[in-house]
Design a protein around this motif. Structure first.
Motif, PDB file in Angstrom:
ATOM      1  N   ALA A  76       0.832  -1.207   0.000  1.00  0.00           N
ATOM      2  CA  ALA A  76       0.000   0.000   0.000  1.00  0.00           C
ATOM      3  C   ALA A  76       0.869   1.261   0.000  1.00  0.00           C
ATOM      4  O   ALA A  76       0.552   2.252  -0.669  1.00  0.00           O
ATOM      5  N   ARG A  77       1.977   1.215   0.753  1.00  0.00           N
ATOM      6  CA  ARG A  77       2.870   2.370   0.762  1.00  0.00           C
ATOM      7  C   ARG A  77       3.479   2.612  -0.616  1.00  0.00           C
ATOM      8  O   ARG A  77       3.561   3.748  -1.083  1.00  0.00           O
ATOM      9  N   GLU A  78       3.895   1.480  -1.257  1.00  0.00           N
ATOM     10  CA  GLU A  78       4.427   1.632  -2.614  1.00  0.00           C
ATOM     11  C   GLU A  78       3.370   2.209  -3.558  1.00  0.00           C
ATOM     12  O   GLU A  78       3.663   3.087  -4.385  1.00  0.00           O
ATOM     13  N   GLN A  79       2.136   1.690  -3.417  1.00  0.00           N
ATOM     14  CA  GLN A  79       1.058   2.219  -4.248  1.00  0.00           C
ATOM     15  C   GLN A  79       0.782   3.688  -3.944  1.00  0.00           C
ATOM     16  O   GLN A  79       0.484   4.486  -4.843  1.00  0.00           O
ATOM     17  N   LYS A  80       0.914   4.053  -2.658  1.00  0.00           N
ATOM     18  CA  LYS A  80       0.730   5.451  -2.276  1.00  0.00           C
ATOM     19  C   LYS A  80       1.778   6.330  -2.938  1.00  0.00           C
ATOM     20  O   LYS A  80       1.456   7.404  -3.481  1.00  0.00           O
ATOM     21  N   TYR A  81       3.055   5.875  -2.867  1.00  0.00           N
ATOM     22  CA  TYR A  81       4.118   6.664  -3.495  1.00  0.00           C
ATOM     23  C   TYR A  81       3.868   6.795  -5.003  1.00  0.00           C
ATOM     24  O   TYR A  81       4.039   7.876  -5.584  1.00  0.00           O
ATOM     25  N   ALA A  82       3.461   5.664  -5.632  1.00  0.00           N
ATOM     26  CA  ALA A  82       3.180   5.710  -7.068  1.00  0.00           C
ATOM     27  C   ALA A  82       1.993   6.638  -7.360  1.00  0.00           C
ATOM     28  O   ALA A  82       2.012   7.423  -8.326  1.00  0.00           O
ATOM     29  N   ALA A  83       0.951   6.561  -6.493  1.00  0.00           N
ATOM     30  CA  ALA A  83      -0.210   7.435  -6.686  1.00  0.00           C
ATOM     31  C   ALA A  83       0.166   8.896  -6.491  1.00  0.00           C
ATOM     32  O   ALA A  83      -0.303   9.777  -7.226  1.00  0.00           O
ATOM     33  N   THR A  84       1.049   9.170  -5.501  1.00  0.00           N
ATOM     34  CA  THR A  84       1.496  10.553  -5.288  1.00  0.00           C
ATOM     35  C   THR A  84       2.239  11.080  -6.507  1.00  0.00           C
ATOM     36  O   THR A  84       2.022  12.214  -6.951  1.00  0.00           O
ATOM     37  N   ALA A  85       3.135  10.223  -7.038  1.00  0.00           N
ATOM     38  CA  ALA A  85       3.865  10.636  -8.243  1.00  0.00           C
ATOM     39  C   ALA A  85       2.896  10.842  -9.409  1.00  0.00           C
ATOM     40  O   ALA A  85       3.034  11.802 -10.187  1.00  0.00           O
ATOM     41  N   ARG A  86       1.921   9.943  -9.527  1.00  0.00           N
ATOM     42  CA  ARG A  86       0.925  10.078 -10.597  1.00  0.00           C
ATOM     43  C   ARG A  86       0.109  11.352 -10.439  1.00  0.00           C
ATOM     44  O   ARG A  86      -0.193  12.058 -11.421  1.00  0.00           O
ATOM     45  N   ILE A  87      -0.245  11.667  -9.173  1.00  0.00           N
ATOM     46  CA  ILE A  87      -1.002  12.893  -8.907  1.00  0.00           C
ATOM     47  C   ILE A  87      -0.182  14.118  -9.315  1.00  0.00           C
ATOM     48  O   ILE A  87      -0.701  15.070  -9.917  1.00  0.00           O
ATOM     49  N   THR A  92       0.621  18.463 -13.218  1.00  0.00           N
ATOM     50  CA  THR A  92       1.374  19.123 -14.289  1.00  0.00           C
ATOM     51  C   THR A  92       0.587  19.098 -15.594  1.00  0.00           C
ATOM     52  O   THR A  92       0.512  20.099 -16.316  1.00  0.00           O
ATOM     53  N   ASP A  93      -0.008  17.930 -15.883  1.00  0.00           N
ATOM     54  CA  ASP A  93      -0.818  17.830 -17.112  1.00  0.00           C
ATOM     55  C   ASP A  93      -2.015  18.782 -17.054  1.00  0.00           C
ATOM     56  O   ASP A  93      -2.365  19.415 -18.065  1.00  0.00           O
ATOM     57  N   GLY A  96      -0.859  22.214 -17.753  1.00  0.00           N
ATOM     58  CA  GLY A  96      -0.632  22.372 -19.188  1.00  0.00           C
ATOM     59  C   GLY A  96      -1.935  22.482 -19.958  1.00  0.00           C
ATOM     60  O   GLY A  96      -2.079  23.328 -20.854  1.00  0.00           O
ATOM     61  N   GLU A  97      -2.907  21.620 -19.595  1.00  0.00           N
ATOM     62  CA  GLU A  97      -4.195  21.666 -20.282  1.00  0.00           C
ATOM     63  C   GLU A  97      -4.923  22.981 -19.978  1.00  0.00           C
ATOM     64  O   GLU A  97      -5.612  23.534 -20.853  1.00  0.00           O
ATOM     65  N   THR A  98      -4.767  23.478 -18.738  1.00  0.00           N
ATOM     66  CA  THR A  98      -5.387  24.763 -18.392  1.00  0.00           C
ATOM     67  C   THR A  98      -4.806  25.885 -19.237  1.00  0.00           C
ATOM     68  O   THR A  98      -5.544  26.756 -19.733  1.00  0.00           O
TER      69      THR A  98
END
Length: 280
Positions: A76-87, A92-93, A96-98
């Protein structure tokens, strides 16, 4: 004597050890009493454990569950870190879209403005086209006639026919053929231009019903003219005094100064300021 000495020494040691025997006996009794107490407590604990119905397999299962939870927690922690990076990437996206959306809105507004401008330009072009047709149908003949008359006076009858084609290119008849103004010499081109200016000025004054207090201004129209042509040009300008009571000419040629009722000379003074002086 030696054996007696050794025996005495041995007897002394035994007496000392014998004196400590009572203490050791007391300590042993205390240890036995404590052991009996501990054994009683152990029996009581075993009884309490038996009453609890404690199962070692449950502990093993609980330990396995804890290990699974720890692994799940790590995942879950790894998924959290991945989700944080994804967020972060999504933020950023989104930024850019804004920005692109803002640019798109600006472009949309600009498109609307340009569409309105195109509509106005189309309307203007239509009006200009209609006015051009009007000029071609109504005005052109009047301008050609007046320009030809003035040009004949300026050129002493050599050129007397001025035409305007559909693109309003100026054509002058010379020996039976019509030629564009660029075909003639510089002085003749000046004559043609002056004739057109006078014709247009008269037409504009008539269209606006201006009959009084009108005037003409010419700047350096004698530069490329010889003496005879200057005389013809002055004579033609005087014929326009009926339509333009005041005609102003600006020239650096001193020979024409005596031809006018009023002559003003602009000179540079000693203080580098311009001075206007009237020639009597």
């Amino acid at each position: 004597c030696n054996r007696a000495e050794a025996a005495f020494q041995r007897a002394f040691e035994l007496r000392v050890r014998l004196e400590g025997l009572s203490r050791l006996s007391q300590a042993l009794d205390a240890k036995r009493s404590l052991l009996e107490s501990r054994e009683a407590e152990l029996l009581q604990i075993e009884t309490d454990i038996a009453d609890l119905g404690f199962d070692e397999s449950a502990v093993a299962a609980a330990e396995g569950t804890i290990a699974d939870c720890e692994r799940n927690l790590a995942t879950a922690r790894e998924q959290k870190y991945a989700a944080t990076a994804r967020i972060g990437s999504l933020k950023t996206d989104i930024e850019g879209e804004t920005e692109r959306l803002s640019r798109a809105e600006d472009l949309a507004r600009r498109h609307e403005m340009l569409a309105e401008e195109i509509g106005r330009l189309k309307l203007t072009r239509s009006l200009i086209r209609d006015y051009t047709d009007y000029l071609l149908q109504v005005v052109r003949d009047r301008i050609e006639e007046e320009a030809g008359r003035v040009l004949a006076e300026i050129t002493d009858g050599r050129y007397g026919t001025v035409l305007l084609d559909d693109d309003f290119t100026v054509l002058v008849n010379d020996m039976g053929d019509d030629y564009p103004a660029e075909r003639f010499s510089g002085g003749e081109q000046d004559d043609i231009a002056i004739a057109l200016r006078i014709a247009l000025s008269r037409f504009i004054a008539e269209v606006n019903q201006v009959h009084d207090s009108t005037f003409l201004i010419f700047d350096e129209i004698f530069g490329s003219q010889d003496e005879e042509r200057r005389s013809n040009l002055l004579r033609a300008l005087r014929t326009q005094e009926v339509h333009f009571p005041q005609i102003l000419l600006i020239s650096h040629i001193s020979e024409v100064q005596d031809e006018f009722s009023t002559t003003l000379v602009v000179e540079m003074g000693a203080d580098q300021a311009s001075r206007v002086r009237e020639i009597e």
